[in-house]
Design a protein around this motif. Structure first.
Motif, short mmCIF file in Angstrom:
data_model
loop_
_atom_site.label_atom_id
_atom_site.label_comp_id
_atom_site.label_asym_id
_atom_site.label_seq_id
_atom_site.Cartn_x
_atom_site.Cartn_y
_atom_site.Cartn_z
N THR A 73 0.88 -1.37 0.10
CA THR A 73 -0.16 0.20 -0.03
C THR A 73 0.78 1.33 -0.08
OG1 THR A 73 -0.07 -0.12 2.57
CG2 THR A 73 -2.08 -1.20 0.80
N THR A 74 2.30 1.23 0.16
CA THR A 74 2.93 2.30 0.03
C THR A 74 3.01 2.88 -1.26
OG1 THR A 74 5.13 1.25 -0.71
CG2 THR A 74 4.69 1.48 1.62
N VAL A 75 2.36 2.09 -2.34
CA VAL A 75 2.20 2.85 -3.63
C VAL A 75 1.10 3.74 -3.58
CG1 VAL A 75 3.26 0.86 -4.81
CG2 VAL A 75 0.65 0.86 -4.39
N LEU A 76 0.02 3.62 -2.82
CA LEU A 76 -1.00 4.52 -2.61
C LEU A 76 -0.61 5.82 -2.25
CD1 LEU A 76 -3.70 2.19 -1.03
CD2 LEU A 76 -3.45 2.63 -3.58
N ALA A 77 0.68 5.99 -1.67
CA ALA A 77 1.16 7.33 -0.98
C ALA A 77 1.99 7.94 -2.25
CB ALA A 77 1.95 7.17 0.10
N PHE A 78 2.45 7.64 -3.32
CA PHE A 78 3.37 7.87 -4.33
C PHE A 78 3.03 9.25 -4.67
CE2 PHE A 78 4.61 8.23 -8.91
CZ PHE A 78 6.07 7.96 -8.49
N ASP A 79 1.91 9.58 -4.93
CA ASP A 79 1.50 11.02 -5.44
C ASP A 79 0.42 11.52 -4.47
OD1 ASP A 79 3.14 11.56 -7.36
OD2 ASP A 79 1.75 10.77 -9.14
N ASN A 80 0.14 10.89 -3.37
CA ASN A 80 -1.00 11.26 -2.39
C ASN A 80 -0.31 11.56 -0.93
OD1 ASN A 80 -3.62 10.87 -3.85
ND2 ASN A 80 -2.63 8.63 -3.93
N GLN A 81 0.08 12.87 -1.00
CA GLN A 81 0.88 13.50 0.38
C GLN A 81 0.16 14.89 0.59
OE1 GLN A 81 3.52 11.94 1.35
NE2 GLN A 81 3.94 10.57 0.08
N PRO A 82 0.50 14.84 1.97
CA PRO A 82 1.44 14.42 3.01
C PRO A 82 0.74 13.03 3.50
CG PRO A 82 0.39 16.09 4.15
CD PRO A 82 -0.21 16.26 2.70
N GLY A 83 1.72 12.03 3.67
CA GLY A 83 1.43 10.65 4.22
C GLY A 83 0.45 10.55 5.61
N TRP A 84 0.61 11.90 6.43
CA TRP A 84 -0.42 11.59 7.41
C TRP A 84 -1.65 11.75 7.23
CZ3 TRP A 84 -3.02 15.71 9.36
CH2 TRP A 84 -2.83 16.93 9.14
N LYS A 85 -2.03 12.81 6.26
CA LYS A 85 -3.42 12.76 5.74
C LYS A 85 -3.79 11.67 4.66
CE LYS A 85 -3.69 18.03 5.72
NZ LYS A 85 -3.95 19.13 4.70
N THR A 86 -3.27 10.80 4.35
CA THR A 86 -3.63 9.75 3.45
C THR A 86 -3.43 8.25 4.09
OG1 THR A 86 -1.40 10.11 2.30
CG2 THR A 86 -3.41 11.25 1.45
N GLY A 87 -3.44 8.14 5.32
CA GLY A 87 -3.53 6.89 5.85
C GLY A 87 -2.02 6.23 6.18
N ARG A 312 11.13 6.57 -4.28
CA ARG A 312 10.05 7.10 -4.52
C ARG A 312 9.65 8.09 -3.34
NH1 ARG A 312 6.69 1.35 -5.57
NH2 ARG A 312 7.03 1.00 -7.83
N HIS A 313 10.31 8.03 -2.25
CA HIS A 313 10.08 9.08 -1.14
C HIS A 313 11.27 10.22 -1.17
CE1 HIS A 313 7.61 5.69 0.33
NE2 HIS A 313 7.00 6.51 0.96
N GLY A 314 11.90 10.15 -2.01
CA GLY A 314 12.81 11.27 -2.29
C GLY A 314 13.98 11.13 -1.38
N LYS A 315 14.53 10.36 -0.64
CA LYS A 315 15.67 10.10 0.02
C LYS A 315 16.42 9.04 -0.22
CE LYS A 315 17.89 11.57 3.92
NZ LYS A 315 18.63 12.96 3.69
N TYR A 316 17.88 9.12 -0.62
CA TYR A 316 18.61 7.88 -0.33
C TYR A 316 19.99 7.93 0.11
CZ TYR A 316 20.44 3.43 -2.25
OH TYR A 316 20.81 2.42 -2.54
N LEU A 317 20.79 7.12 0.14
CA LEU A 317 22.15 7.38 0.76
C LEU A 317 22.96 8.23 0.33
CD1 LEU A 317 22.59 3.28 1.09
CD2 LEU A 317 21.75 4.99 2.83
N GLU A 318 23.12 9.64 0.86
CA GLU A 318 24.08 10.39 0.64
C GLU A 318 25.34 10.18 0.94
OE1 GLU A 318 21.04 10.96 2.09
OE2 GLU A 318 20.08 13.00 1.54
N HIS A 319 25.68 9.33 1.98
CA HIS A 319 26.81 9.20 2.37
C HIS A 319 27.40 7.58 2.10
CE1 HIS A 319 26.25 12.69 5.01
NE2 HIS A 319 25.25 12.23 5.21
#
Length: 491
Positions: A73-87, A312-319
């Motif tokens: 169900t993380t796919v449901l939040a792909f374009d439905n943000q912020p996450g706390w408003k969409t479950g 998909r959540h815009g964050k990866y291993l910068e280090h």
């Protein structure tokens, strides 16, 4: 009667020499039962069965340490943000209950574990969401999961998820920690009981693990008790940490400014048994990344990267470069739909180059090692993740005749650049064929039946979103289509 000696020949065999993978052009693998006897060229012994796989790659099966174990169900939040408003964070006024029936949970395991095999993942540690439960996961549910693994012929590390508490949101988007000491204690006891029961089962392809949900879901007592159990059992333990801004902020608030890794170390939970997805927020709120990297390196713990879901959540291993330079073991997890290790390897290479600003920061070979050798090291299983004499006969066959692969100049680079889980034709686990021609050999369902029924179960869980989402809006306001839907006007 002894097992047949079987030889597989392929245009390319991914072998293993001098501590790393190698490629045998027009190579062969010979195995008997669940063990590999020979890898290379010109086996001189007798064989009972000789199979020519043609223009294919014969490779070790992938190892997935954060494997999608249900419908995603993380796919449901792909374009439905912020996450706390969409479950993605449950409503504070939700009266928690199980939103899946046991029958639906059982089916989801057949579906998810089958998908892992179909994508060439022969060893996995599955994870499911606890957002849809009265609390966490149950022993009986995972005893059934073990039955599914046995039936399909997969290799898995299993353990029910447990926690001390969770975060819920009010209508202003303020998060509140809700814990339950009785349920925390019971969850840990159940996890130990399951581990003991699974080991008593005596099935070589089934192993127990501990699956505490995530560090911010714990409290002092829970972390202390968990540390003692991990020390006692000395088994693989997966604990999500350094994953989110919420986690980093709350851990710092509750533990006098400490980072998540500092807290793990404090409770004896930073050691070689630990599998730690996702490692994206090292350094805590103060941002002292170097100390966290040193802690991680000294501990022997494994950082489990999940490139697709992280991207998909815009964050990866910068280090990433500092992590590699420190000698930290890196493994991979899929953690989202699709359960495709090829996509995760490609995404991992691309994201690493983007976040580091260095095109040479990561290669196809680096991520291929993470999907195989890194996972094996994390599990303490040097007989997995490679094709070499004495190792487990866990293998996948990938056709190079797929037009979408393009022109082959190097089989590994081509697969990481252009490959897809759908290119996997055959999967062998412990010497037994479990996928043949894109069908699950041992499943009670066809792939088409799994797909059809999964949509019904997915529709059901979407229908429950309003009750557990902040403000309880209708589904149409939680899961919005990319474009307006135009329906036929009735006359």
């Amino acid at each position: 009667m002894s097992d047949k000696v079987i030889r597989l020949r392929a245009a390319w065999v991914v072998g293993y020499q001098a501590g790393d993978h190698c490629l045998y052009a027009n190579g062969e693998v010979v195995y008997q039962g669940d063990r590999i006897l020979f890898v290379g060229h010109d086996y001189s012994g007798a064989v009972d069965e000789d199979n020519h796989l043609g223009n294919s790659v014969l490779a070790p099966g992938f190892i997935d340490l954060d494997a999608l174990g249900d419908l995603d169900t993380t796919v449901l939040a792909f374009d439905n943000q912020p996450g706390w408003k969409t479950g993605r964070i449950v409503a504070q006024d939700w009266q928690r209950r199980d939103l899946y029936s046991r029958e639906q949970l059982n089916f989801a395991k057949h579906y998810a574990y089958g998908q892992l095999l179909l994508n060439g993942i022969t060893s996995f540690a599955p994870i499911t969401s606890i957002l849809y439960r009265a609390w966490a996961e149950e022993v009986d549910e995972y005893l059934y999961a073990a039955d599914v693994v046995e039936e399909l012929g997969a290799r898995a590390w299993l353990g029910p998820a447990f926690m001390a508490g969770y975060y819920a949101s009010d209508t202003l988007g303020q998060f509140h920690y809700i814990n339950n000491r009785d349920r925390a204690r019971q969850g840990l006891e159940d996890a130990v009981r399951f581990y003991e029961r699974l080991n008593a089962r005596g099935v070589p392809r089934l192993s127990g693990m501990l699956a505490p949900d995530r560090i911010e879901g714990g409290d002092d007592a829970w972390l202390h008790e968990l540390g003692a159990v991990v020390k006692s059992l000395s088994c693989p333990t997966r604990l999500h940490c350094c994953q989110s801004e919420l986690e980093v902020r709350e851990i710092a608030r509750r533990y006098q400014g400490r980072t998540s890794l500092e807290v793990l170390a404090q409770y004896g939970l930073l050691n070689a048994q630990m599998l730690l997805p996702h490692g994206q927020f090292l350094g805590g709120v103060a941002g002292d990344v170097s100390e966290d990297i040193a802690r991680l390196a000294d501990s022997g713990a494994t950082l489990v990267a999940c490139p697709l879901v992280s991207g998909r959540h815009g964050k990866y291993l910068e280090h990433y470069k500092s992590i590699r330079a420190a000698g930290i073991n890196l493994a991979l997890g899929t953690d989202t739909w699709p359960s495709d290790m090829f996509t995760n390897m490609q995404m991992g290479v691309v994201l690493t180059r983007v976040v580091t600003g260095d095109v040479q920061a990561a290669s196809a070979a680096d991520y291929y090692r993470m999907a195989t050798l890194g996972g094996a090291k994390a599990l303490g299983r040097e007989d997995l993740g490679r094709l070499a004499p004495g190792c487990q006969a866990d293998m996948i066959v990938i056709s190079l005749d797929q037009p979408a692969l393009g022109q082959i100049f190097d089989p590994i680079t081509a697969l990481v650049l252009n490959g897809n889980g759908r290119d996997v034709q055959t999967v062998i686990v412990a010497g037994k064929t479990v996928v043949r021609d894109r069908e699950l050999v041992n499943s009670r369902y066809s792939v088409a039946e799994l797909h059809q029924q999964s949509q019904q179960v997915f529709n059901h869980i979407i229908s429950t979103y309003p009750e557990r989402t902040v403000g309880h809006p209708p589904v149409s306001e939680i899961v919005k289509p990319a474009f307006n839907i135009v329906t036929r006007e009735e006359p």
